[in-house]
Design an enzyme around this catalytic site. Structure first.
Site, PDB file in Angstrom:
ATOM      1  CD  GLN A  71      53.109  97.087  -1.945  1.00  0.00           C
ATOM      2  OE1 GLN A  71      53.837  97.112  -0.951  1.00  0.00           O
ATOM      3  NE2 GLN A  71      51.921  96.518  -1.936  1.00  0.00           N
ATOM      4  CG  ASP A 101      53.174  86.645  -0.765  1.00  0.00           C
ATOM      5  OD1 ASP A 101      52.480  87.492  -1.367  1.00  0.00           O
ATOM      6  OD2 ASP A 101      53.542  86.790   0.414  1.00  0.00           O
ATOM      7  CD  GLU A 102      55.345  90.686  -1.618  1.00  0.00           C
ATOM      8  OE1 GLU A 102      55.067  91.388  -2.614  1.00  0.00           O
ATOM      9  OE2 GLU A 102      55.217  91.085  -0.450  1.00  0.00           O
ATOM     10  CE  LYS A 162      51.758  90.761   0.122  1.00  0.00           C
ATOM     11  NZ  LYS A 162      52.403  89.582   0.725  1.00  0.00           N
ATOM     12  CB  THR A 163      49.582  87.487   4.733  1.00  0.00           C
ATOM     13  OG1 THR A 163      50.679  88.218   4.180  1.00  0.00           O
ATOM     14  CG2 THR A 163      50.119  86.248   5.432  1.00  0.00           C
ATOM     15  NE  ARG A 218      54.888 100.084   3.249  1.00  0.00           N
ATOM     16  CZ  ARG A 218      54.221  99.029   2.817  1.00  0.00           C
ATOM     17  NH1 ARG A 218      54.209  97.919   3.522  1.00  0.00           N
ATOM     18  NH2 ARG A 218      53.512  99.080   1.694  1.00  0.00           N
TER      19      ARG A 218
END
Length: 658
Positions: A243, A212-213, A29-30, A591
């Protein structure tokens, strides 16, 4: 668009109208946000100065700026805004301060300052009651409510009490020409929703918005997004409802669903290809999170192979669990030549770290525990920050009270209380009262002299602030204030003095080369710095809570304490928040870049007695085919034990030889 998958390309290419990018864990996504910024600039539709990308941490903002700088050469990216919600709110207030009743150079109160003010407004209240009220007032502010709106919305006696306290607290902030962190969002929302002139100006400044987020936004942050986006709705929100793990601090995961209701033309793109985890880990994560309700279901997949099965360990107790984890890390590090920094141990609560630390220490494994004392929470750093705030804003009484006692000048609480009483009667802030000769004459000569000397130092530093760069100003402050000399007296060893003096030097170094005009902006920028761990922990095993692990990745991940009162946590079960606990485990599982371990104990010591623990109910939601439980393959287990025992004896011999 080179190197992007079809879904990523679609997310980047759409630049007109509202868009939601549902970005699964490890889906890049970044990179999508960075590429979209580059595409917006290159398209000629939006110059960099009219683009704002909003993140949730200063670290994320810094990394995104660095990546954009590598992607956009020359000066094409000049003027681009990449910052947190709070930094954007601060920027709005610095421009529009007069519209919201603030004067230039206002202060930002941190949580300690807020608690001190509420304690003063609640005389005789127990500490727990003050903290509970602080939480209530903060939640009301995060909902974007003014004191008047909070009073109207109050239903219970406790809510009415909180609304009345909120009103008195805001009056106190106004008197100090100060805001708190919640105000950095609430006040801009109040302004932009109430002033057509102001909102038109900011929509002109910010033509395209990226968030973002987005699943972590609270109600006030969501309203700020809507106010800036306006009817044109040229924005891209990037988030993952799976998330969303911060409801406990005000985040509202329903905001993702609300986007579709508020913007019927919303384009939704799902990023489901994962570039981090083996497929076996992803199948387990998908099966787990499928038990949660979804507005937009996703199924993560990867081009990577399946990888090893997820190991599930049943241990006697927490000490045995820690020994197994430490032993496995030591074996893998030595036998496979794996760097310590490739390992991470995750847990639900920070108290679970103690046996793990002991086990790692016994094997001489270097580790870094996240969540220790944050850099900005260290006493000497907070002292220097109080001085900076006072230099910038003479009306900041909280900063005055800390600075005048840092270091101690023989001015006791009784003398300060008398000064405060005189200041209130004269209608002056404490710093101005301390400069008044007529008021100082009413104090004991020794106290008056000490206050006079203090105000002389502040006056001199205020003059220095007008001509010195930020780094030099902080260095001079550290010396002239007496903070360095006080540390020399307090520290019993030269090593401790160097360490604490180093914190003050580092505070100055943070602003090397910064273009900051005056101490007010310097203090404001310091107040916005994240209270996350400082710097890179380097080549050490990472120990951290599941909440702290979001956004990170490691080759080898151990999730410990998976019993049915720890994960899911018993308080979440009592409050009906099982969905969020499931999302928390989902974050932990995703993770892992190579291998994952899940472990639990059969028993634990609780209140002096042994209690039997039940394995986490989440094990029943994981596909059995992806798990390798203890005892399921006796032959493989025996070979694994022999291999690790041999490595263990070699380690013991090496330790003895040392």
């Amino acid at each position: 668009m080179h190197g992007l998958n079809p879904q990523q390309s679609a997310a980047v290419a759409h630049i007109e109208g509202p868009m939601l990018v549902l970005a699964g864990a490890g889906s890049g996504k970044t990179r999508v946000i960075v590429e979209k910024i580059a595409h917006l600039i290159r398209s000629g539709r939006y110059p960099a100065r009219r683009i704002a990308a909003i993140t949730f941490t200063n670290k994320s903002a810094r990394e995104m700026r660095e990546r954009v700088a590598k992607r956009i050469k020359g000066d094409a990216a000049d003027g681009l805004t990449v910052c947190t919600f709070h930094a954007l709110g601060l920027r709005i207030l610095q421009v529009e301060h007069a519209r919201v009743g603030l004067r230039r150079g206002f202060s930002i109160f941190d949580s300690d300052d807020v608690l001190a003010q509420l304690r003063d407004l609640m005389p005789g209240a127990k500490p727990d009651a003050v903290q509970a009220m602080q939480s209530l007032v903060s939640s009301v502010k995060n909902a974007g409510l003014s004191p008047e709106q909070a009073a109207e919305a109050a239903r219970s006696a406790r809510e009415h009490e909180a609304a009345a306290l909120y009103a008195r607290y805001q009056q106190r902030l106004a008197a100090f020409n100060a805001v708190d962190f919640d105000d950095l969002i609430r006040l801009p929302v109040q302004l932009l929703e109430g002033s057509e002139e102001a909102v038109a100006a900011w929509r002109e400044r910010i033509g395209y918005l990226l968030v973002d987020e987005c699943q972590d936004t609270n109600d006030a942050q969501y309203r700020l997004l809507k106010a800036i986006a306006g009817p044109r709705a040229n924005f891209t929100c990037v988030g993952d409802d799976d998330q969303s793990i911060y409801a406990w601090r005000g985040a509202n995961p329903e905001n993702l669903a609300q986007l579709a209701r508020d913007y019927p033309d919303l384009i939704v793109v799902k990023l489901e290809q994962n570039y981090r985890c083996p497929n076996r880990v992803l199948r387990a994560a998908n099966a787990l999170i499928a038990h949660n309700p979804h507005e937009h279901p996703k199924t993560l997949w990867s081009a990577q192979p399946d990888g090893e099965r997820i190991r599930v360990w049943e241990c006697r107790d927490a000490a045995h669990e820690a020994e197994r984890v430490a032993g496995e890390i030591h074996f893998l590090a030595t036998s496979r030549k794996v760097e310590w920094g490739e390992f991470c141990i995750l847990f639900r609560g920070n108290h679970q770290s103690r046996p793990l630390e002991k086990a790692l220490q016994l094997l001489r494994i270097p580790y870094h525990l996240s969540g220790g004392t944050a850099f900005l929470d260290r006493g000497e750093v907070k002292d220097a920050l109080a001085w900076l705030r006072l230099i910038a804003n003479p009306e900041d009484d909280a900063a005055f009270l800390r600075a005048v006692q840092s270091p101690s000048r023989g001015i006791g609480a009784t003398s300060l209380a008398k000064l405060a009483e005189m200041a209130q009667h004269a209608g002056l802030p404490l710093a101005r009262a301390a400069e008044s000769m007529s008021l100082l004459k009413q104090l004991q000569p020794r106290v008056a002299n000490a206050l006079g000397a203090f105000t002389d130092i502040v006056r001199g530093l205020r003059a220095d602030a007008a001509r010195l760069p930020p780094t030099e100003l902080v260095r001079r402050l550290n010396e002239k204030s007496g903070l360095v000399a006080a540390l020399r007296e307090q520290c019993r060893s030269e090593e401790l003095f160097r360490l604490r003096r180093g914190n003050l030097d580092e505070l100055a170094d943070w602003f090397e080369g910064a273009t900051i005009s005056g101490p007010g902006e310097l203090a404001a920028q310091l107040a916005l710095l994240s209270h996350a761990d400082k710097g890179d922990p380097g080549n050490q095993v990472r120990l951290m809570s599941l909440h702290a692990a979001k956004g990170l990745e490691f080759r080898y991940v151990f999730i410990v304490g998976m019993d049915d009162s720890t994960l899911p946590h018993e308080s979440s079960l009592d409050e009906g928040r099982l969905d969020e606990e499931r999302r928390l485990l989902y974050v932990g599982i995703t993770r892992a870049k190579e291998q994952l371990w899940l472990s639990y104990s059969r028993e634990a010591q609780r209140w002096g007695t042994k209690v039997r623990l039940v394995p986490s109910r989440f094990f029943d939601e994981l596909p059995a085919a992806e798990l390798q439980r203890d005892g399921a393959d006796p032959e493989a287990d025996a070979a694994r034990r022999a291999e690790r025992a041999s490595a263990g004896f070699a380690s013991i011999r090496a330790l003895l030889e040392d």
